[in-house]
Every structure is written in C-alpha cells, then in structure tokens.
Scaffold this active site. Structure first.
Site, PDB file in Angstrom:
ATOM      1  N   HIS A  15      43.806  45.762  31.267  1.00 57.05           N
ATOM      2  CA  HIS A  15      44.783  44.368  31.696  1.00 57.05           C
ATOM      3  C   HIS A  15      44.547  43.468  30.533  1.00 57.05           C
ATOM      4  O   HIS A  15      43.503  43.486  29.623  1.00 57.05           O
ATOM      5  CB  HIS A  15      44.961  43.886  32.916  1.00 57.05           C
ATOM      6  CG  HIS A  15      43.469  42.948  33.278  1.00 57.05           C
ATOM      7  ND1 HIS A  15      43.526  41.778  33.832  1.00 57.05           N
ATOM      8  CD2 HIS A  15      42.308  43.172  32.849  1.00 57.05           C
ATOM      9  CE1 HIS A  15      42.613  41.466  34.034  1.00 57.05           C
ATOM     10  NE2 HIS A  15      41.695  42.123  33.630  1.00 57.05           N
ATOM     11  N   CYS A  24      39.916  36.977  27.592  1.00 58.05           N
ATOM     12  CA  CYS A  24      40.468  37.732  28.600  1.00 58.05           C
ATOM     13  C   CYS A  24      42.101  37.937  28.371  1.00 58.05           C
ATOM     14  O   CYS A  24      42.750  38.467  28.920  1.00 58.05           O
ATOM     15  CB  CYS A  24      40.260  37.122  30.063  1.00 58.05           C
ATOM     16  SG  CYS A  24      38.677  37.179  30.714  1.00 58.05           S
ATOM     17  N   HIS A  28      41.670  44.343  27.491  1.00 55.23           N
ATOM     18  CA  HIS A  28      40.151  44.705  27.856  1.00 55.23           C
ATOM     19  C   HIS A  28      40.223  45.715  29.372  1.00 55.23           C
ATOM     20  O   HIS A  28      41.373  45.446  29.823  1.00 55.23           O
ATOM     21  CB  HIS A  28      39.464  43.492  28.134  1.00 55.23           C
ATOM     22  CG  HIS A  28      39.943  42.874  29.125  1.00 55.23           C
ATOM     23  ND1 HIS A  28      40.857  41.746  28.999  1.00 55.23           N
ATOM     24  CD2 HIS A  28      39.299  42.520  30.431  1.00 55.23           C
ATOM     25  CE1 HIS A  28      40.913  40.823  30.156  1.00 55.23           C
ATOM     26  NE2 HIS A  28      39.860  41.289  30.861  1.00 55.23           N
ATOM     27  N   HIS A  30      38.008  47.059  33.049  1.00 56.62           N
ATOM     28  CA  HIS A  30      37.148  46.942  34.165  1.00 56.62           C
ATOM     29  C   HIS A  30      36.931  48.153  35.132  1.00 56.62           C
ATOM     30  O   HIS A  30      37.937  48.873  35.177  1.00 56.62           O
ATOM     31  CB  HIS A  30      37.444  45.868  34.950  1.00 56.62           C
ATOM     32  CG  HIS A  30      37.567  44.474  34.452  1.00 56.62           C
ATOM     33  ND1 HIS A  30      36.621  43.526  34.085  1.00 56.62           N
ATOM     34  CD2 HIS A  30      38.885  43.904  34.012  1.00 56.62           C
ATOM     35  CE1 HIS A  30      37.052  42.548  33.657  1.00 56.62           C
ATOM     36  NE2 HIS A  30      38.566  42.623  33.751  1.00 56.62           N
ATOM     37  N   HIS A  75      43.192  54.076  35.910  1.00 52.97           N
ATOM     38  CA  HIS A  75      43.640  54.317  34.598  1.00 52.97           C
ATOM     39  C   HIS A  75      44.968  53.919  34.000  1.00 52.97           C
ATOM     40  O   HIS A  75      45.790  54.596  33.724  1.00 52.97           O
ATOM     41  CB  HIS A  75      43.314  55.804  34.283  1.00 52.97           C
ATOM     42  CG  HIS A  75      41.898  55.980  33.832  1.00 52.97           C
ATOM     43  ND1 HIS A  75      41.029  56.394  34.985  1.00 52.97           N
ATOM     44  CD2 HIS A  75      41.008  56.226  32.922  1.00 52.97           C
ATOM     45  CE1 HIS A  75      39.708  56.725  34.566  1.00 52.97           C
ATOM     46  NE2 HIS A  75      40.013  56.554  33.036  1.00 52.97           N
ATOM     47  N   GLU A 126      35.893  42.387  40.101  1.00 51.82           N
ATOM     48  CA  GLU A 126      36.301  42.619  38.484  1.00 51.82           C
ATOM     49  C   GLU A 126      35.071  42.878  37.740  1.00 51.82           C
ATOM     50  O   GLU A 126      35.334  43.768  36.810  1.00 51.82           O
ATOM     51  CB  GLU A 126      36.879  41.360  38.168  1.00 51.82           C
ATOM     52  CG  GLU A 126      37.792  41.666  36.699  1.00 51.82           C
ATOM     53  CD  GLU A 126      38.625  40.476  36.286  1.00 51.82           C
ATOM     54  OE1 GLU A 126      39.794  40.565  36.744  1.00 51.82           O
ATOM     55  OE2 GLU A 126      38.061  39.568  35.857  1.00 51.82           O
TER      56      GLU A 126
END
Length: 136
Positions: A15, A24, A28, A30, A75, A126
């Site tokens: 995201h 952020c 990137h 997670h 994904h 996260e």
C-alpha cells in the site's frame, strides 16, 4: 457470552498512504497479522453444517487470508480496493475487515436470525509491534 471464537492468520499486501509526509507515502508492503474474535451467547449452523454447533465457521472468518483474486486481501495492492482507496492505514484496514467479516457472518445466518448477540473484535498488526483493534 459463553462462547468466544478466535482465529489468527497473516496476509501479505502492499500500500501507499497517500499524502503521508515520509516513507509510508511511498509504495511498501507488510505481512499483516490479523486476530478475529467473535463472541456469541448461542450456537448456530453454518454454510457447511446445518446443525446448531458453531458460533461461526472458521472459513468465513478467514476470508482476508485468501488471494485478492479470490476475494481476500493477500497479495493485494490495498489502494486498488474500492472499499479502502487511498485510506490504507491499519485503522481503516481493521474497520474494513470488521465490517466485511460481519457482513459475511450475517449472510450465513439462518432466516429470522439477525445476529444481534454477535460481538466481533478485529486486531490488525502492521508490524510485529504495532497493532490496531476495532470493535463496535
């Protein structure tokens, strides 16, 4: 409430937090960890068993773990999901998972059962040490 069903799982997604002044704000990813807790004062049937022996089916609760092409979040590029758009913080993701999970649980309820006794809490990590909880 006599029963509390708990399940945990992970999914991997990417995201961008649009407008964020810092790293952020760039693309990137997670490995999100999710805990779903569903409480009820009675047992019900599910889509897979017609007897009153479940709070809910674990399959229903684990929907976010499915690949994005199968209706889950694994994904996915979260910003492409209309329900999230540019708001892809842990807080928004936790609320989205909560609302969608309740919609799916209620869909499985027998006719005439509004699920008023059901209480759901969703926790989304996260990172290994940063999480958000959402409940109503």
């Amino acid at each position: 409430m006599p029963w509390k069903l708990t399940t945990e799982f992970t999914f991997d997604s990417a995201h961008t937090i649009t407008g964020y002044d810092g790293p952020c704000g760039r693309l990137h990813g997670h490995t999100y960890r999710v805990r779903i807790e569903l409480q009820s004062d009675r047992l019900r049937p599910s889509a897979h068993v017609k007897r009153n022996i479940m709070v809910a089916d674990f399959k229903t609760l684990k929907w976010p773990k499915k690949d994005v092409d199968a209706g889950g979040l694994d994904h996915a590029y979260l910003n492409d999901l209309p329900a999230l758009g540019d708001d892809t913080t842990a807080e928004v993701i936790a609320a989205f998972i909560h609302h969608e999970t309740m919609r799916r649980v209620r869909f499985d309820l027998p006719e005439g059962d509004d699920g008023a006794d059901l209480r759901l809490k969703v926790t989304v990590w996260e990172t290994p040490d940063s999480a958000c909880e959402y409940w109503e």
